[in-house]
Scaffold this motif. Structure first.
Motif, PDB file in Angstrom:
ATOM      1  N   SER A  44      37.239 147.327   0.842  1.00  0.00           N
ATOM      2  CA  SER A  44      37.554 146.560  -0.564  1.00  0.00           C
ATOM      3  C   SER A  44      36.293 145.641  -1.088  1.00  0.00           C
ATOM      4  O   SER A  44      35.573 145.965  -2.214  1.00  0.00           O
ATOM      5  CB  SER A  44      38.555 144.637  -0.564  1.00  0.00           C
ATOM      6  OG  SER A  44      40.148 146.287  -0.550  1.00  0.00           O
ATOM      7  N   SER A  47      33.205 147.658  -2.305  1.00  0.00           N
ATOM      8  CA  SER A  47      33.537 148.376  -3.763  1.00  0.00           C
ATOM      9  C   SER A  47      33.636 149.717  -3.659  1.00  0.00           C
ATOM     10  O   SER A  47      33.369 150.402  -4.748  1.00  0.00           O
ATOM     11  CB  SER A  47      32.408 148.016  -4.801  1.00  0.00           C
ATOM     12  OG  SER A  47      32.176 146.850  -4.368  1.00  0.00           O
ATOM     13  N   TYR A  50      34.855 151.395  -7.183  1.00  0.00           N
ATOM     14  CA  TYR A  50      33.731 151.266  -8.194  1.00  0.00           C
ATOM     15  C   TYR A  50      32.627 152.908  -8.158  1.00  0.00           C
ATOM     16  O   TYR A  50      31.892 153.271  -9.029  1.00  0.00           O
ATOM     17  CB  TYR A  50      32.900 150.338  -8.672  1.00  0.00           C
ATOM     18  CG  TYR A  50      33.772 148.905  -8.723  1.00  0.00           C
ATOM     19  CD1 TYR A  50      33.778 148.341  -9.759  1.00  0.00           C
ATOM     20  CD2 TYR A  50      34.481 148.205  -8.020  1.00  0.00           C
ATOM     21  CE1 TYR A  50      35.091 147.783 -10.406  1.00  0.00           C
ATOM     22  CE2 TYR A  50      34.879 147.585  -8.204  1.00  0.00           C
ATOM     23  CZ  TYR A  50      35.386 146.548  -9.286  1.00  0.00           C
ATOM     24  OH  TYR A  50      35.871 145.830  -9.754  1.00  0.00           O
ATOM     25  N   LEU A 255      34.639 138.523  -2.565  1.00  0.00           N
ATOM     26  CA  LEU A 255      34.238 139.230  -2.619  1.00  0.00           C
ATOM     27  C   LEU A 255      32.771 139.010  -3.115  1.00  0.00           C
ATOM     28  O   LEU A 255      31.211 139.001  -2.840  1.00  0.00           O
ATOM     29  CB  LEU A 255      34.481 140.710  -3.418  1.00  0.00           C
ATOM     30  CG  LEU A 255      33.665 141.255  -4.349  1.00  0.00           C
ATOM     31  CD1 LEU A 255      32.511 141.794  -3.312  1.00  0.00           C
ATOM     32  CD2 LEU A 255      33.922 142.672  -5.298  1.00  0.00           C
ATOM     33  N   LEU A 273      27.045 143.727  -7.251  1.00  0.00           N
ATOM     34  CA  LEU A 273      27.702 144.365  -7.223  1.00  0.00           C
ATOM     35  C   LEU A 273      28.270 144.652  -8.515  1.00  0.00           C
ATOM     36  O   LEU A 273      27.094 144.642  -9.534  1.00  0.00           O
ATOM     37  CB  LEU A 273      29.048 142.512  -7.574  1.00  0.00           C
ATOM     38  CG  LEU A 273      29.093 141.680  -6.273  1.00  0.00           C
ATOM     39  CD1 LEU A 273      30.134 140.612  -6.876  1.00  0.00           C
ATOM     40  CD2 LEU A 273      29.729 142.230  -5.220  1.00  0.00           C
ATOM     41  N   SER A 277      31.512 143.088 -12.434  1.00  0.00           N
ATOM     42  CA  SER A 277      32.158 142.075 -11.768  1.00  0.00           C
ATOM     43  C   SER A 277      29.738 141.791 -12.206  1.00  0.00           C
ATOM     44  O   SER A 277      29.534 142.308 -11.502  1.00  0.00           O
ATOM     45  CB  SER A 277      31.939 142.731 -10.395  1.00  0.00           C
ATOM     46  OG  SER A 277      33.465 142.722 -10.198  1.00  0.00           O
TER      47      SER A 277
END
Length: 299
Positions: A44, A47, A50, A255, A273, A277
């Motif tokens: 997680s 990322s 994504y 995060l 990020l 985000s």
């Protein structure tokens, strides 16, 4: 491989750009030098959700290539089983030592659907798999019955639990219950960094750690103490890091805090990020920097 400290580094992604491969490679090398027990790429914190298939495959190859022999566990969660199988294939081709699978979904999944996912993936897998139980992100809650069913599948080697009960006796009872339920060959890991000392003291084998990916030394100190039976020392180390846990709670998870910390330490660029985000604002980043300095995590 599925014992001790498993450190999960950030995958730096500058906004709408591609992965900052140089920064990611340096993060992995830093963990290998620190002596972590394994490296969790594309968790997680990494990322994974994504990134495109090509980006994920490239990150897996970079992680293995720069880990200096430290086992690399690669996250393979995705919305469709086809995509999970592709990610698993890419992880194996990259030389990963294991994979980590969360039941990612848009529509709520049933127990049978999750079992079917793991059944198909493990049938096509030649390396060990970690069950990733992360109800906050996936909105799926594993039952003990499902744990037991999944443990019967080939290659299932560990489970990454969410936080255990706050009471130490209840936490230990929970771990002991899972020990009786699961095969002796299967390890039990704890996630949720603020609860790591409690989980390790209760008998968990592994800490699947977010802060370990950016601050491996204090994470190693806590893990080594707990695993050696120095439970009070592990709790003291966790208490020392309480300002960091408070930041995680304040910002809805780890995060954004870890991203700000990595940038403050010069390990990544400021924008690290993937959009949408956007990370923390200037005032919040300054608070993260202050906590890092106060805890002497910048050394």
């Amino acid at each position: 491989m599925f014992t001790g400290l498993s450190a999960f580094p950030l995958t730096p992604v500058p906004g709408n750009g591609s992965v900052d491969e140089k920064a990611f490679a340096a993060l992995v090398e830093r963990l290998a030098v620190a002596g972590v027990d394994s490296i969790g790429a594309l968790g997680s914190t990494g990322s994974y959700a994504y990134l495109t298939r090509e980006e994920r495959a490239r990150v897996a190859r970079i992680a293995v290539g720069h880990a200096d022999g430290v086992p690399v566990i690669v996250g393979i969660g995705a919305l469709r089983t086809r995509q999970v199988l592709q990610a698993a294939e890419d992880a194996q081709n990259a030389g990963a030592a294991g994979v980590l699978l969360a039941p990612v979904s848009y529509q709520p999944l049933t127990d049978d659907e999750v079992f079917g996912l793991f059944e198909e993936v493990t049938a096509n897998l030649s390396i060990p798999l970690v069950i990733y139980d992360n109800p906050r992100t996936t909105h799926f809650t594993f039952t003990d019955q499902l744990y037991a069913r999944l443990a019967s599948l080939p290659q299932v080697a560990s489970v990454k639990l969410p936080a255990l009960p706050a009471d130490p006796a209840e936490a230990r009872a929970r771990v002991e219950h899972l020990r009786r339920l699961l095969p002796a060959t299967m390890t039990i890991g704890i996630s949720g960094d603020a609860a790591a000392a409690r989980g390790l003291n209760a008998g968990c084998d592994t800490w699947y750690s977010v802060i370990g990916g950016t601050f491996p030394e204090p994470a190693l100190a806590l893990t080594r103490a707990a695993r050696a039976g120095r439970h009070e020392h592990a709790l003291q180390e966790s208490q020392r890091l309480q300002p960091l846990w408070d930041l995680f709670a304040r910002h809805g998870g780890s995060l954004r805090v870890v991203a700000a910390a990595a940038a403050h330490l010069g390990l990544t660029s400021h924008h690290n990020l993937p959009l949408p985000s956007r990370g923390l604002n200037a005032e919040e980043r300054a608070r993260v920097a202050t906590v890092i300095e106060q805890l002497r995590l910048n050394t």
